[in-house]
Design an enzyme around this catalytic site. Structure first.
Site, PDB file in Angstrom:
ATOM      1  N   GLU A 161       0.763  -1.272  -0.129  1.00 16.27           N
ATOM      2  CA  GLU A 161      -0.063  -0.128   0.126  1.00 16.27           C
ATOM      3  C   GLU A 161       1.000   1.066   0.105  1.00 16.27           C
ATOM      4  O   GLU A 161       1.384   1.664   1.005  1.00 16.27           O
ATOM      5  CB  GLU A 161      -1.115   0.254   1.164  1.00 16.27           C
ATOM      6  CG  GLU A 161      -1.870  -1.068   1.171  1.00 16.27           C
ATOM      7  CD  GLU A 161      -2.961  -1.021   0.113  1.00 16.27           C
ATOM      8  OE1 GLU A 161      -3.253   0.138  -0.079  1.00 16.27           O
ATOM      9  OE2 GLU A 161      -3.516  -2.266  -0.197  1.00 16.27           O
ATOM     10  N   CYS A 169      -2.521   9.078   2.814  1.00 20.07           N
ATOM     11  CA  CYS A 169      -2.383   8.533   1.543  1.00 20.07           C
ATOM     12  C   CYS A 169      -3.676   8.867   0.753  1.00 20.07           C
ATOM     13  O   CYS A 169      -3.445   9.070  -0.468  1.00 20.07           O
ATOM     14  CB  CYS A 169      -2.012   6.947   1.696  1.00 20.07           C
ATOM     15  SG  CYS A 169      -3.454   6.094   2.409  1.00 20.07           S
TER      16      CYS A 169
HETATM   17  P1  NAD Z   1       8.526   5.244   4.148  1.00 12.58           P
HETATM   18  O1  NAD Z   1       8.384   4.456   2.989  1.00 12.58           O
HETATM   19  O2  NAD Z   1       9.785   6.011   4.498  1.00 12.58           O
HETATM   20  O3  NAD Z   1       8.712   4.023   5.609  1.00 12.58           O
HETATM   21  C1  NAD Z   1       7.497   3.219   5.788  1.00 12.58           C
HETATM   22  C2  NAD Z   1       8.112   1.961   6.642  1.00 12.58           C
HETATM   23  O4  NAD Z   1       9.049   1.446   5.729  1.00 12.58           O
HETATM   24  C3  NAD Z   1       8.807   2.365   7.946  1.00 12.58           C
HETATM   25  O5  NAD Z   1       8.435   1.634   8.850  1.00 12.58           O
HETATM   26  C4  NAD Z   1      10.218   2.459   7.433  1.00 12.58           C
HETATM   27  O6  NAD Z   1      10.986   2.380   8.448  1.00 12.58           O
HETATM   28  C5  NAD Z   1      10.218   1.422   6.530  1.00 12.58           C
HETATM   29  N1  NAD Z   1      11.303   1.435   5.525  1.00 12.58           N
HETATM   30  C6  NAD Z   1      11.936   2.424   5.153  1.00 12.58           C
HETATM   31  N2  NAD Z   1      13.081   1.914   4.197  1.00 12.58           N
HETATM   32  C7  NAD Z   1      13.048   0.522   4.504  1.00 12.58           C
HETATM   33  C8  NAD Z   1      13.807  -0.415   3.761  1.00 12.58           C
HETATM   34  N3  NAD Z   1      14.833   0.091   2.924  1.00 12.58           N
HETATM   35  N4  NAD Z   1      13.321  -1.407   4.027  1.00 12.58           N
HETATM   36  C9  NAD Z   1      12.434  -2.099   4.759  1.00 12.58           C
HETATM   37  N5  NAD Z   1      11.591  -0.977   5.139  1.00 12.58           N
HETATM   38  C10 NAD Z   1      12.058   0.016   5.302  1.00 12.58           C
HETATM   39  O7  NAD Z   1       7.055   6.030   4.461  1.00 12.58           O
HETATM   40  P2  NAD Z   1       6.830   6.952   5.669  1.00 12.58           P
HETATM   41  O8  NAD Z   1       7.505   8.271   5.145  1.00 12.58           O
HETATM   42  O9  NAD Z   1       6.824   6.381   6.775  1.00 12.58           O
HETATM   43  O10 NAD Z   1       5.255   7.221   5.333  1.00 12.58           O
HETATM   44  C11 NAD Z   1       4.705   8.003   4.102  1.00 12.58           C
HETATM   45  C12 NAD Z   1       4.342   7.121   2.593  1.00 12.58           C
HETATM   46  O11 NAD Z   1       3.548   6.234   3.255  1.00 12.58           O
HETATM   47  C13 NAD Z   1       3.879   8.057   1.703  1.00 12.58           C
HETATM   48  O12 NAD Z   1       4.355   7.938   0.632  1.00 12.58           O
HETATM   49  C14 NAD Z   1       2.448   7.811   1.902  1.00 12.58           C
HETATM   50  O13 NAD Z   1       1.623   8.087   0.626  1.00 12.58           O
HETATM   51  C15 NAD Z   1       2.450   6.080   2.229  1.00 12.58           C
HETATM   52  N6  NAD Z   1       1.305   5.579   2.719  1.00 12.58           N
HETATM   53  C16 NAD Z   1       0.408   4.761   2.167  1.00 12.58           C
HETATM   54  C17 NAD Z   1      -0.677   4.470   2.632  1.00 12.58           C
HETATM   55  C18 NAD Z   1      -1.755   3.383   1.858  1.00 12.58           C
HETATM   56  O14 NAD Z   1      -2.375   2.848   2.521  1.00 12.58           O
HETATM   57  N7  NAD Z   1      -1.594   3.501   0.254  1.00 12.58           N
HETATM   58  C19 NAD Z   1      -1.011   4.636   3.804  1.00 12.58           C
HETATM   59  C20 NAD Z   1      -0.307   5.547   4.625  1.00 12.58           C
HETATM   60  C21 NAD Z   1       0.915   6.075   4.179  1.00 12.58           C
END
Ligand code: NAD
Length: 499
Positions: free
Chosen positions: A264, A300
């Site tokens: 997601e 999101c």
């Molecule tokens: P992010 O992708 O930076 O981080 C999300 C999670 O992934 C965190 O727990 C982070 O520690 C982990 N992560 C980061 N790098 C990683 C790696 N290399 N390997 C494994 N895990 C890793 O996102 P964010 O800044 O926390 O959240 C914002 C983003 O989330 C936005 O793009 C937003 O649109 C998206 N989002 C999507 C939905 C949906 O349902 N589509 C819902 C909420 C947020």
């Protein structure tokens, strides 16, 4: 009144219990000096930032594997599973203020929104608790002396990697269906907001979820997240976060055991206003502002693009600007605040840089970032509105994930559809019209997982959580919400019995 001191005490007490919850108990972590954690409402340093060690993460995955292989949770009767999850939902409601305080302190959403999130999370867990004895598969038509049917098998160990924007809700959305489908789970919350997820694990444990079935580990994405996504002990990854991280995680899966995934990712959602809305412009502007700027635009499914028909564009733009000026950022922990902060200073500065770039690209900034707001200690930013945004520009194409709305005009339904579909994302859209012919076209031609017609995309009021949906393109894949989410966390097996 802001109650920062007592929120800080609560957060430190929670962190002192441990920063992992594995096999039914808290485990201490190690301090990460590279990670500074401050409260986005005042900039004060709040936590030592201790994270799980690689050994603890391995232990969490191993204990989850062990409980799954031993059928510790899987063999619990449906009635008992349901009772345990209902107790868990009740515990979430009873601890709503504690959960909300942790989220608000760590990532800056208003305490009133965070309290609502805790209640939504309880409702999500209730939904999946109630679904356990209402979910079943199919039997094929066979010759009378034989039998052939499908079963839903749990996938095993689910690794759940979640973002910071809705810490309690995003975790609940993974935990509910994973546990209802009989899996064990290891959740890694965001390094920017993890305390509420630890508390959720404790509450689940006290409610009767057996030790080792629901574990939480903490740490950055590049360390803890990568370890989980690369582990062969993990049978599925459910991820919510950015598209860039999602692609990395798919790579870890491919390089390890090819585990299936539910992704997601982000969105660049369009809200489309048709000309027949001309008599409702002011009330509509209020609704659009409420949903586009929900959680300071860090949502999101929030609409970050407003496509407005040129006949109503002038009135709509004026009404939006008036509505947005009433959204004044306030301290997240103050119960009277209706607009909180950006998650941290780095994110706020990134958004401000995107605003500057949009101006350079020729978009007209109707409501500017306020210097007075930005200069307050913490990471405040007021809602910002641009119009005359070129649909191909960076502002219209790349997710901002902050309180910035980009307005573009259109002349007819064809153009509205082509602009709305003209990004790499496909998460959600909102359409505001009573024109039935137009509604039919939008419903069949918009490339999104979730379409709301005359309804706010942040609302679940019409159906609760009953409808699942699947995003497309850079927004990800796999179904969340509804009974269909139970299928996402299960493997379909066929059984044939010859006569
Ligand atoms: P992010 O992708 O930076 O981080 C999300 C999670 O992934 C965190 O727990 C982070 O520690 C982990 N992560 C980061 N790098 C990683 C790696 N290399 N390997 C494994 N895990 C890793 O996102 P964010 O800044 O926390 O959240 C914002 C983003 O989330 C936005 O793009 C937003 O649109 C998206 N989002 C999507 C939905 C949906 O349902 N589509 C819902 C909420 C947020």
């Amino acid at each position: 009144m802001d109650d920062f001191a007592s929120a800080l005490d609560a957060a430190r007490a929670q962190e002192d219990l441990g920063v992992s919850f594995v096999d039914g108990r808290y485990i201490p972590g190690i301090h990460d000096p590279s990670f500074i954690k401050s409260h986005p409402g005042n900039g004060d340093s709040i936590l030592d930032t201790r994270f799980s060690t690689a050994k603890t993460i391995f232990d969490a995955l191993s204990t989850a594997k062990h409980t799954y292989s031993r059928r510790v949770w899987r063999n619990v009767t449906p009635a008992e599973k349901r009772a345990v999850l209902l107790r868990f939902a009740t515990a979430i409601k009873q601890n709503a203020h504690r959960l909300a305080t942790l989220d608000s302190l760590e990532m800056g959403k208003t305490i009133s929104d965070a309290t609502q999130d805790a209640h939504i999370s309880a409702a999500l867990i209730t939904y999946y608790a109630e679904s356990i004895d209402k979910w079943f598969s199919r039997k094929a038509v066979t010759a009378s002396n034989s039998l052939a049917y499908n079963t839903f098998e749990p996938r095993g160990v689910i690794g759940a990697i979640v973002p910071w924007n809705y810490p309690t809700c995003n975790a609940a959305l993974k935990i509910g269906p994973s546990l209802a489908a009989g899996n064990s789970i290891v959740v890694k919350p965001s390094e920017h907001a993890y305390l509420s997820t630890l508390l959720l694990a404790e509450l689940a444990h006290e409610s009767g979820v057996p030790p080792g079935v629901f574990n939480v580990v903490t740490g950055t994405g590049e360390t803890s997240g990568q370890q989980i996504a690369s582990s062969t002990l993990c049978n599925m990854i459910t991820f919510t976060g950015s598209h860039a991280t999602g692609k990395r995680i798919m790579g870890y899966s491919a390089a390890s055991n090819g585990k299936p995934m539910l992704m997601e990712c982000g969105g660049k959602n369009a809200s489309i206003v048709m000309p027949d809305m001309k008599d409702d412009i002011e009330s509509l502007a209020e609704r659009i502002v409420a949903e586009s700027f929900a959680n300071q635009g860090q949502l999101c499914v929030a609409s970050s693009r407003l496509l407005v028909h040129r006949d109503v564009a002038a009135n709509m733009t004026e009404a939006l600007c008036s509505a947005v000026r009433t959204r004044v950022p306030g301290s997240p922990l103050d119960p009277s605040s209706t607009f909180g902060t950006i998650v941290n200073g780095r994110e706020r500065d990134r958004i401000v840089a995107r605003i500057a770039l949009a101006k350079e690209h020729g978009a007209r900034c109707l409501v500017d970032p306020s210097h007075e707001v930005i200069e307050r200690p913490g990471s405040y930013l007021n809602p910002v509105i641009f119009d005359r945004v070129d649909p191909d520009s960076d502002l219209a194409q790349v997710e901002v994930f902050g309180p910035v709305l980009a307005i573009t005009q259109f002349n007819d339904v064809d153009k509205a559809i082509s602009i709305a579909n003209g990004t790499e994302y496909g998460l959600s859209a909102a359409v505001w019209t009573n024109d039935f012919k137009a509604i039919k076209r939008f419903a069949s031609e918009l490339n999104v997982g979730k379409l709301q017609i005359r309804a706010d995309p942040t609302s679940t009021s019409t159906h609760g959580f009953s409808l699942g949906s699947e995003p497309m393109g850079a927004s990800g894949f796999g179904v969340e919400f509804g009974m269909d989410a139970l299928n996402s966390y299960s493997r379909l097996m066929s059984v044939e019995l010859a006569g």
